[in-house]
Design a protein around this motif. Structure first.
Motif, PDB file in Angstrom:
ATOM      1  N   LEU A 361      27.770  23.992  37.960  1.00 36.63           N
ATOM      2  CA  LEU A 361      28.970  23.560  37.242  1.00 36.63           C
ATOM      3  C   LEU A 361      29.352  22.134  37.603  1.00 36.63           C
ATOM      4  O   LEU A 361      29.695  21.320  36.741  1.00 36.63           O
ATOM      5  N   VAL A 362      29.259  21.856  38.917  1.00 40.85           N
ATOM      6  CA  VAL A 362      29.574  20.495  39.375  1.00 40.85           C
ATOM      7  C   VAL A 362      28.647  19.511  38.692  1.00 40.85           C
ATOM      8  O   VAL A 362      29.076  18.462  38.168  1.00 40.85           O
ATOM      9  N   GLN A 363      27.370  19.917  38.707  1.00 36.41           N
ATOM     10  CA  GLN A 363      26.381  19.041  38.093  1.00 36.41           C
ATOM     11  C   GLN A 363      26.676  18.875  36.601  1.00 36.41           C
ATOM     12  O   GLN A 363      26.649  17.770  36.066  1.00 36.41           O
ATOM     13  N   ALA A 364      27.025  20.022  35.997  1.00 36.91           N
ATOM     14  CA  ALA A 364      27.315  19.984  34.562  1.00 36.91           C
ATOM     15  C   ALA A 364      28.507  19.085  34.294  1.00 36.91           C
ATOM     16  O   ALA A 364      28.522  18.310  33.326  1.00 36.91           O
ATOM     17  N   GLY A 365      29.506  19.208  35.218  1.00 37.02           N
ATOM     18  CA  GLY A 365      30.714  18.368  35.088  1.00 37.02           C
ATOM     19  C   GLY A 365      30.347  16.891  35.121  1.00 37.02           C
ATOM     20  O   GLY A 365      30.856  16.090  34.330  1.00 37.02           O
ATOM     21  N   LYS A 366      29.445  16.591  36.077  1.00 36.06           N
ATOM     22  CA  LYS A 366      29.060  15.189  36.224  1.00 36.06           C
ATOM     23  C   LYS A 366      28.308  14.708  34.982  1.00 36.06           C
ATOM     24  O   LYS A 366      28.566  13.624  34.445  1.00 36.06           O
ATOM     25  N   LEU A 367      27.386  15.538  34.562  1.00 40.55           N
ATOM     26  CA  LEU A 367      26.590  15.142  33.400  1.00 40.55           C
ATOM     27  C   LEU A 367      27.480  14.999  32.166  1.00 40.55           C
ATOM     28  O   LEU A 367      27.284  14.104  31.347  1.00 40.55           O
ATOM     29  N   SER A 368      28.487  15.928  32.117  1.00 39.33           N
ATOM     30  CA  SER A 368      29.419  15.841  30.992  1.00 39.33           C
ATOM     31  C   SER A 368      30.171  14.521  31.046  1.00 39.33           C
ATOM     32  O   SER A 368      30.349  13.837  30.035  1.00 39.33           O
ATOM     33  N   ALA A 369      30.594  14.144  32.272  1.00 43.74           N
ATOM     34  CA  ALA A 369      31.305  12.869  32.433  1.00 43.74           C
ATOM     35  C   ALA A 369      30.383  11.710  32.039  1.00 43.74           C
ATOM     36  O   ALA A 369      30.803  10.778  31.327  1.00 43.74           O
ATOM     37  N   LEU A 370      29.122  11.836  32.467  1.00 42.86           N
ATOM     38  CA  LEU A 370      28.163  10.787  32.124  1.00 42.86           C
ATOM     39  C   LEU A 370      27.974  10.702  30.612  1.00 42.86           C
ATOM     40  O   LEU A 370      27.916   9.605  30.036  1.00 42.86           O
ATOM     41  N   GLY A 371      27.886  11.920  30.015  1.00 44.99           N
ATOM     42  CA  GLY A 371      27.717  11.975  28.558  1.00 44.99           C
ATOM     43  C   GLY A 371      28.875  11.294  27.861  1.00 44.99           C
ATOM     44  O   GLY A 371      28.692  10.509  26.925  1.00 44.99           O
ATOM     45  N   GLN A 372      30.064  11.606  28.393  1.00 42.37           N
ATOM     46  CA  GLN A 372      31.253  11.010  27.789  1.00 42.37           C
ATOM     47  C   GLN A 372      31.249   9.492  27.936  1.00 42.37           C
ATOM     48  O   GLN A 372      31.748   8.763  27.084  1.00 42.37           O
ATOM     49  N   MET A 373      30.641   9.040  29.076  1.00 38.73           N
ATOM     50  CA  MET A 373      30.667   7.596  29.335  1.00 38.73           C
ATOM     51  C   MET A 373      29.453   6.877  28.730  1.00 38.73           C
ATOM     52  O   MET A 373      29.354   5.657  28.805  1.00 38.73           O
ATOM     53  N   GLN A 486      33.000  11.761  41.791  1.00 42.70           N
ATOM     54  CA  GLN A 486      33.224  12.664  40.657  1.00 42.70           C
ATOM     55  C   GLN A 486      34.695  13.009  40.507  1.00 42.70           C
ATOM     56  O   GLN A 486      35.248  13.022  39.406  1.00 42.70           O
ATOM     57  N   VAL A 487      35.359  13.275  41.679  1.00 41.67           N
ATOM     58  CA  VAL A 487      36.779  13.643  41.655  1.00 41.67           C
ATOM     59  C   VAL A 487      37.613  12.480  41.098  1.00 41.67           C
ATOM     60  O   VAL A 487      38.419  12.654  40.171  1.00 41.67           O
TER      61      VAL A 487
END
Ligand code: ADP
Length: 605
Positions: A361-373, A486-487
């Motif tokens: 999930l953490v990884q997914a969160g990060k990737l999601s943030a990356l995707g958004q960016m 990430q936080v």
């Protein structure tokens, strides 16, 4: 009836029978030994009483012999006698008085009474056995009840010999048996003296006199002369044991024991038998007492044994029950244990899965943030790329012209831009990488630099001012560098999301503070604030539209999953820190991240 109870009753009955037998045995032995002692004592008592009687009678016998030798008596029995001249009557009277004799008689050979102490003699003694015996020259002994005295008397008849030798007369000393008896009447034990017919003539119990053990017709006729209505039977039953002891049952006598041990002693000198009756009641009582004590001891012992057995039985029962209960409980516990082990296994597996899911999930969160960016990042990379291209083209034309100075400048700019692009890519790569190491000391300033670099493009395009003045000294906290990025990235992008499309000032203020060894990071925006501050850390809580298209212009869209803050919450907690979010009193939202700090001097190396 249960088997155990049956066995117990049999045991108790057997025990009681054994105790009865034992106590009877003890009683019997005690009785026998008491009888032995009684007999021993009785024999000496009887011997003593017999000695006293014979001794007393003996003196009268001596008196008879002495009187026979007296000259006055000799003169009296002489054929030509004169009562007055001899004074025999006085002599007899005085002697009788002095010796306590009932009477003293002087009798002629014909049996006629010549003189007597009582003075009323006229009796003919001719056929009496004592007289006959005295006439034979021996001492005659006899006992009878004489009408003349109306008393039981003992007679000693001594022959009076003439100088020539033959018997010329007889002296008879009459003894009052009552007088002899009176001294020892009532003494213990009961003693009586019987004649050859078995009739009691002398006794220390007056009620025994003239009684006979066995009444036969000969006895009756023989005694008829001195006791016409006698003898009376007095003994009803006699038991003789193996040792020859006779136990008599005597009835109808007040002063004679009912049950008595009978002893006898032959007394030939007075032609009688001395007998004694010894009360066996004390011996019986003693025997009963001994039997009772034996029974009591046995019963007490038996009762103790019974109680001990009962107690042991009860304990054994309780033990068996307990063991049963323990076995059941052990089986239940083993079962429960197996179930628990199974559950532990299941939970361990679930935990492992959860951990994996969390890290995913953490990884997914990060990737999601990356995707958004990604749009912003491509813009960020595109810009220097375009600049590089134009610098390169310019440099080419400058080189063609031979202006190497300007071309060199362009090349160094190209190198700067390439370095910047490399840094951005390195940041992105390290951010995308899954962080596996534990907690380390991290300088919060470098975290902020990385986050600002990643968000710079979007901030610029959204017209958001990010205000952050880095402190001069390191801000060391405990955590993981990428996870902290990430936080913070999540907080900054959330703030930018909140102010998206806002007409008035869009500003994000970031500040830090060190309090009591902890570091606090504040991220405040000028957006609309939190709708539901209590729910923001709940997983899947979002106010953003799902899968909203990312606009090319903004670079970042509001594609909410509602996981960003929830993941951040878990990460900060795993660092031992805390994250909170609230509305600022003036406006906008303010988030505070508190982390364990380390002293700058410790962290410096
Ligand atoms: P997501 O960003 O995917 O919605 P988050 O967990 O990051 O998920 O945020 C949850 C919600 O918290 C957001 O949808 C938003 O409503 C609210 N929120 C977070 N940060 C802010 C902020 N700075 N201003 C206003 N609301 C915020």
């Amino acid at each position: 009836m249960s088997n155990a109870l049956h066995t117990r009753i049999i045991a108790v009955v057997t025990f009681l029978v054994a105790v009865t037998a034992l106590s009877a045995g003890v009683g019997w032995v005690g009785y026998m030994s008491a009888l032995d002692q009684l007999a021993q004592r009785g024999r000496s008592d009887l011997a003593l009483a017999s000695d006293r009687l014979t001794g007393e009678l003996h003196s009268y016998r001596e008196l008879a012999v002495l009187m026979a030798d007296h000259p006055t008596v000799a003169a009296t029995v002489d054929g030509d006698w004169d009562r007055e001249a001899t004074g025999v009557a006085d002599l007899l009277r005085q002697t009788a008085d002095k010796t306590g004799s009932l009477d003293i008689l002087v009798v002629s050979v014909g049996g006629r009474e010549l003189a007597s102490a009582s003075g009323n003699g006229a009796e003919i003694h001719a056929d009496q056995p004592y007289f006959t015996r005295a006439m034979d020259g021996a001492l005659g002994v006899f006992h009878l009840v004489q009408e003349r005295y109306d008393k039981r008397t003992f007679l000693f008849a001594s022959p009076v010999f003439s100088d020539a030798g033959p018997v010329v007369g007889v002296v008879i000393v009459v003894v009052d048996v009552d007088a002899v008896e009176s001294v020892w009447r009532g003494a213990r034990p009961t003693v009586f003296f019987t004649d050859e017919l078995g009739v009691t003539f002398i006794s220390n119990r007056s009620e025994m006199v003239f009684m006979a053990r066995e009444v036969e017709s000969t006895t009756r006729s023989a005694t008829a002369e001195y006791a016409p209505d006698l003898p009376r039977p007095f003994m009803t039953h006699s038991i003789v044991d193996r040792r020859g002891r006779a136990i008599w049952t005597v009835q109808g006598q007040r002063y004679v024991p009912r049950k008595a041990l009978h002893l006898s002693l032959a007394l030939p000198e007075i032609q009688m038998t001395g007998e004694a009756l010894l009360d066996v009641a004390p011996a019986q009582l003693l025997a009963q007492l001994q039997a009772g004590v034996a029974a009591a001891i046995c019963l007490a012992f038996g009762a103790m044994l019974f109680l001990a057995t009962e107690r042991r039985r009860t304990l054994a029962d309780a033990n068996a029950k307990l063991e049963g209960a323990v076995q059941t409980r052990t089986a239940e516990l083993s079962h429960a244990n197996a179930e628990l082990r199974h559950e532990v296994r299941v939970r361990t597996e679930a935990e492992a899965q959860l951990k994996k899911a969390q890290s995913d999930l953490v990884q997914a969160g990060k990737l999601s943030a990356l995707g958004q960016m990604s749009a912003g990042i491509s813009h960020e990379l595109n810009q220097p790329l375009m600049a590089i291209r134009s610098y390169a083209e310019n440099a080419e034309s400058y080189l063609e012209r031979g202006n190497t100075g300007v071309a060199g400048e362009n090349l160094s700019r190209i190198a700067d831009l390439a370095r910047r692009m490399g840094r951005i890519i390195r940041n992105l790569r390290s951010f995308a990488k899954q962080e596996s190491e534990g907690l380390t000391d991290v300088d919060l300033r470098s975290v902020m630099v990385a986050v600002l670099e990643m968000t710079q493009a979007r901030a610029k395009s959204s017209g958001v001012d990010i205000i952050w003045t880095a402190p001069e000294t390191p801000l060391i906290v405990r955590g993981g560098e990428v996870r902290l990025q990430q936080v913070v990235l999540n907080l900054v992008t959330n703030a930018m999301d909140a102010m998206e499309g806002q007409s008035f000032v869009r500003r994000i203020e970031i500040d830090t503070e060190q309090v009591d060894g902890r570091v606090e990071l504040f991220v405040r925006d000028t957006g609309p604030g939190l709708d539901e501050p209590d729910r923001i850390f709940d997983p899947f809580y979002t106010t953003k539209k799902v899968n909203q298209n990312v606009t090319e212009q903004d670079g970042v869209g509001q594609n909410g999953m509602g996981l960003g803050l929830s993941i951040s919450y878990g990460l900060v907690q795993s660092f031992g820190g805390m994250i909170r979010g609230r509305n600022h009193p003036s406006s906008g939202a303010i988030f505070t991240v508190t982390l364990d700090g380390t002293h700058p001097r410790e962290a410096a190396p």
